[in-house]
Design an enzyme around this catalytic site. Structure first.
Site, PDB file in Angstrom:
ATOM      1  N   SER A 198      -3.002  -1.110   0.959  1.00 29.37           N
ATOM      2  CA  SER A 198      -2.856  -2.396   1.640  1.00 29.37           C
ATOM      3  C   SER A 198      -2.609  -3.468   0.600  1.00 29.37           C
ATOM      4  O   SER A 198      -3.129  -3.391  -0.522  1.00 29.37           O
ATOM      5  CB  SER A 198      -4.123  -2.737   2.432  1.00 29.37           C
ATOM      6  OG  SER A 198      -4.066  -4.067   2.929  1.00 29.37           O
ATOM      7  N   TYR A 222     -12.944  -4.186   4.010  1.00 28.63           N
ATOM      8  CA  TYR A 222     -11.679  -3.445   4.013  1.00 28.63           C
ATOM      9  C   TYR A 222     -10.988  -3.572   2.660  1.00 28.63           C
ATOM     10  O   TYR A 222     -10.512  -2.584   2.078  1.00 28.63           O
ATOM     11  CB  TYR A 222     -10.799  -3.997   5.127  1.00 28.63           C
ATOM     12  CG  TYR A 222      -9.410  -3.414   5.221  1.00 28.63           C
ATOM     13  CD1 TYR A 222      -9.191  -2.206   5.868  1.00 28.63           C
ATOM     14  CD2 TYR A 222      -8.309  -4.091   4.703  1.00 28.63           C
ATOM     15  CE1 TYR A 222      -7.916  -1.681   5.987  1.00 28.63           C
ATOM     16  CE2 TYR A 222      -7.041  -3.577   4.806  1.00 28.63           C
ATOM     17  CZ  TYR A 222      -6.846  -2.370   5.452  1.00 28.63           C
ATOM     18  OH  TYR A 222      -5.573  -1.862   5.556  1.00 28.63           O
TER      19      TYR A 222
END
Length: 274
Positions: free
Chosen positions: A146, A159
């Protein structure tokens, strides 16, 4: 004489997290490019629906139950894939979800859940397929990272921490697997329109969007499509031997500015330079 034997024509792939979003799109793209694909996820019934569509389009695919937080589930999924499709040549480790919330507002258990699925889960499934890849002296480990791992975002601390740790793990794989024939790659999506995270209530997403704008992380409102990431991951998997994609980041292209906007931008730049 070539430095490496070419990749085999038949390269079974296991896609973890294939029931929706980037995983689903990747499984479909790989199958369209001739990869036999095992779609793994907890929602195996959803995977089966996608398998039926792939088969209707002439591809080869199976659905396997896969929970990357459960060692027995991972072992079973790898065994089923190997029996039905053959030795796994490509792993796409993309299982996961996201959790919105400031670090001072979430519990340690919620923080840990992100580490478990994005980092430990990715390690667990990679560990399950690596021995065979090393023995055959070829294989691709492709991890879905990500851009939050590269540039942290408020409200995504758990996250982001998990994905940042994933970068460190993949980098270590690249160093430690050098000379084995096994390639480790990571693909970083920028903002992507999937169900992950965007089904959360407005009271969680709204403050996050405000803070992203505050920190200059919301330049425009365009998003990548899952198919954009699937194309990139398939490209990584199809890279001929002799080279590998160590890291790739995709960002959504901004909407085209109007002529008036471009003229105003020119005026603003001239004013700054005067």
């Amino acid at each position: 004489m070539p430095r490496f034997d070419p990749l085999p024509d038949r390269r079974p792939a296991l896609v973890a997290g294939a029931s929706s979003g980037i995983g689903e799109a990747t499984a479909i793209a790989l199958a369209a490019h001739g990869f036999p694909v095992a779609l793994g996820a907890r929602r195996v019934e959803k995977c089966q629906e996608i398998v039926d569509k792939i088969r209707a389009d002439g591809g080869e695919a199976i659905a396997v139950h896969l929970d990357v937080t459960d060692p027995d589930s991972v072992k079973s999924a790898v065994e089923q894939t190997t029996v039905e499709l053959g030795e796994i040549e490509v792993l796409v480790a993309g299982a996961g979800d996201t959790y919105f919330g400031k670090l001072d507002a979430i519990s340690t258990e919620e923080f840990e859940s992100q580490i478990q699925i994005h980092l430990i889960g990715a390690n667990r499934v990679a560990t399950a397929v690596l021995p065979g890849m090393i023995e055959r002296r070829r294989g691709d480990l492709i991890f879905v990272g990500s851009d939050v791992a590269l540039r942290q975002r408020p409200h995504m601390g758990a996250y982001g921490a998990a994905k940042a740790a994933l970068v460190a793990m993949v980098t270590n794989y690249q160093m430690e697997l050098e000379g084995t024939g096994v390639r480790a790659s990571i693909v970083h999506p920028g903002p992507t329109k999937t169900a992950m995270g965007w089904s959360l209530p407005a009271e969680l997403i709204g403050p996050a969007l405000e803070d992203w704008a505050k920190w200059g992380q919301a330049r425009h409102d365009y998003f990548l499509r899952a198919a954009d990431l699937a194309r990139a991951i398939t490209f990584v998997a199809e890279t001929p031997r002799g080279g590998f994609i160590a890291s790739m980041e995709l960002q959504p292209e901004a909407p085209l500015a109007s002529v008036k906007d471009r003229q105003q931008l020119k005026v603003d730049k001239e004013a700054l330079n005067s």
